[in-house]
Design an enzyme around this catalytic site. Structure first.
Site, PDB file in Angstrom:
ATOM      1  N   SER A  91      -6.567  26.092 -26.505  1.00 16.95           N
ATOM      2  CA  SER A  91      -8.005  25.724 -26.812  1.00 16.95           C
ATOM      3  C   SER A  91      -8.627  25.274 -26.117  1.00 16.95           C
ATOM      4  O   SER A  91      -7.502  24.099 -25.101  1.00 16.95           O
ATOM      5  CB  SER A  91      -7.619  25.676 -28.181  1.00 16.95           C
ATOM      6  OG  SER A  91      -6.976  25.999 -28.917  1.00 16.95           O
TER       7      SER A  91
HETATM    8  N1  SAH Z   1      -2.568  25.404 -31.181  1.00 14.61           N
HETATM    9  C1  SAH Z   1      -2.802  25.705 -30.074  1.00 14.61           C
HETATM   10  C2  SAH Z   1      -3.119  27.546 -30.152  1.00 14.61           C
HETATM   11  C3  SAH Z   1      -3.516  27.910 -30.850  1.00 14.61           C
HETATM   12  S1  SAH Z   1      -3.653  29.965 -30.833  1.00 14.61           S
HETATM   13  C4  SAH Z   1      -2.165  24.908 -28.434  1.00 14.61           C
HETATM   14  O1  SAH Z   1      -2.096  24.007 -28.744  1.00 14.61           O
HETATM   15  O2  SAH Z   1      -1.607  26.194 -27.312  1.00 14.61           O
HETATM   16  C5  SAH Z   1      -2.971  29.978 -31.994  1.00 14.61           C
HETATM   17  C6  SAH Z   1      -1.568  30.095 -32.257  1.00 14.61           C
HETATM   18  O3  SAH Z   1      -1.381  30.851 -34.357  1.00 14.61           O
HETATM   19  C7  SAH Z   1      -1.238  31.736 -31.756  1.00 14.61           C
HETATM   20  O4  SAH Z   1      -0.054  31.388 -31.082  1.00 14.61           O
HETATM   21  C8  SAH Z   1      -0.883  32.244 -32.544  1.00 14.61           C
HETATM   22  O5  SAH Z   1       0.370  33.413 -32.813  1.00 14.61           O
HETATM   23  C9  SAH Z   1      -0.733  31.577 -33.782  1.00 14.61           C
HETATM   24  N2  SAH Z   1      -0.523  32.446 -35.475  1.00 14.61           N
HETATM   25  C10 SAH Z   1      -1.512  33.410 -35.758  1.00 14.61           C
HETATM   26  N3  SAH Z   1      -1.040  33.689 -37.398  1.00 14.61           N
HETATM   27  C11 SAH Z   1      -0.065  32.492 -37.953  1.00 14.61           C
HETATM   28  C12 SAH Z   1       0.163  32.586 -38.397  1.00 14.61           C
HETATM   29  N4  SAH Z   1       0.816  33.111 -39.678  1.00 14.61           N
HETATM   30  N5  SAH Z   1       1.220  31.280 -38.640  1.00 14.61           N
HETATM   31  C13 SAH Z   1       1.591  30.677 -37.670  1.00 14.61           C
HETATM   32  N6  SAH Z   1       1.049  30.554 -36.479  1.00 14.61           N
HETATM   33  C14 SAH Z   1      -0.185  31.729 -36.462  1.00 14.61           C
END
Ligand code: SAH
Length: 250
Positions: free
Chosen positions: A99
């Site tokens: 992000s």
């Molecule tokens: N917090 C992260 C950015 C997150 S992007 C950082 O600091 O880099 C969102 C992430 O959520 C992605 O990696 C995606 O694979 C994950 N995601 C999506 N659905 C999910 C779920 N049901 N459970 C766990 N992770 C999930």
């Protein structure tokens, strides 16, 4: 926990809308030409905090200190580390993104957790937000973070371990169900957008605890829910754009 007036007004169209959206560009295969010195990275982080975060109203000194301390470039693929402190999300592989710095700071401030807190993150991604949370809760606190894509979790695990964040615990799985064995949590931060607030996450929120999550489709509402003795209090903080939450539950 002290209540602070934060984040209540954000103009739609603000770069916050670029929360965690994958960009339509491939990951570079070229490594960077030469490494950057520690001081240069530190200066870049200070500038990032000053120009993108403090100017947009983030005030919590714990969050500001965390954003200055965590080496953001370490969570970004080698070929784009020179963009690590820019004002937008970046691709981290698997169609996912780290992000925008402001969004990480604003969500961490909205969570309002302090030293010693037990926190859950859904969507580990690069591990950067988990590291920022680890700084805020300190060595006495615990950060639990769930990622559905195993390669991302593995990569995040390595970076977090290299940086010495021993209080971060990672799990591969569907964050819709939370992490019941580690509950209750004083803070739950969701960084992928479900269509509705996952009921299991509300169940795992301690009394006095706060959940911050993007909810909906397209431009999502960044929602903050506080569990009080009387029940749940819900407010909408701003519009954001995160990747959708995937998984079997929806
Ligand atoms: N917090 C992260 C950015 C997150 S992007 C950082 O600091 O880099 C969102 C992430 O959520 C992605 O990696 C995606 O694979 C994950 N995601 C999506 N659905 C999910 C779920 N049901 N459970 C766990 N992770 C999930």
């Amino acid at each position: 926990m002290a209540r602070r007036p934060i984040l209540l007004v954000v103009v739609i169209g603000w770069p916050a809308l670029a929360g965690c959206r994958p960009e339509e560009r491939p990951l570079p295969v070229r490594p960077p030409a030469g490494g950057s010195a520690w001081e240069e990275q530190m200066d870049a982080r200070r500038r990032m905090v000053e120009t993108q975060i403090v100017t947009r109203g983030v005030r919590d000194p714990r969050v500001i200190a965390a954003m200055e301390r965590v080496p953001r470039h370490r969570f970004v693929p080698p070929g784009i580390q020179h963009e690590a402190h820019d004002d937008h999300p970046l691709p981290i592989g698997q169609g996912q993104t780290i992000s925008q710095p402001y969004i990480v700071a604003a969500m961490t401030e909205a969570l309002g957790v302090g030293s010693g807190a037990r926190v859950l993150e859904v969507g580990t991604g690069s591990g950067y937000q988990a590291a920022v949370l680890a700084e805020v809760v300190g060595p006495e606190g615990q950060v639990f973070s769930i990622e559905i894509l195993e390669p991302l979790s593995r990569q995040a695990s390595q970076v977090l371990r290299d940086l010495g964040y021993a209080q971060v615990h990672l799990r591969v799985g569907d964050g819709w169900f939370g992490w019941p064995e580690a509950a209750p949590f004083q803070g739950i931060l969701v960084t992928a957008a479900p269509r509705e607030v996952p009921p299991a996450l509300l169940d795992q929120l301690a009394v006095g605890g706060v959940l911050v999550a993007p909810i909906g489709e397209g431009v999502q509402d960044l929602v903050r829910i506080r569990r009080t003795d009387q029940g749940l209090e819900r407010e909408v903080l701003m519009g954001v754009r995160f990747v959708p939450m995937t998984g079997g539950a929806r």
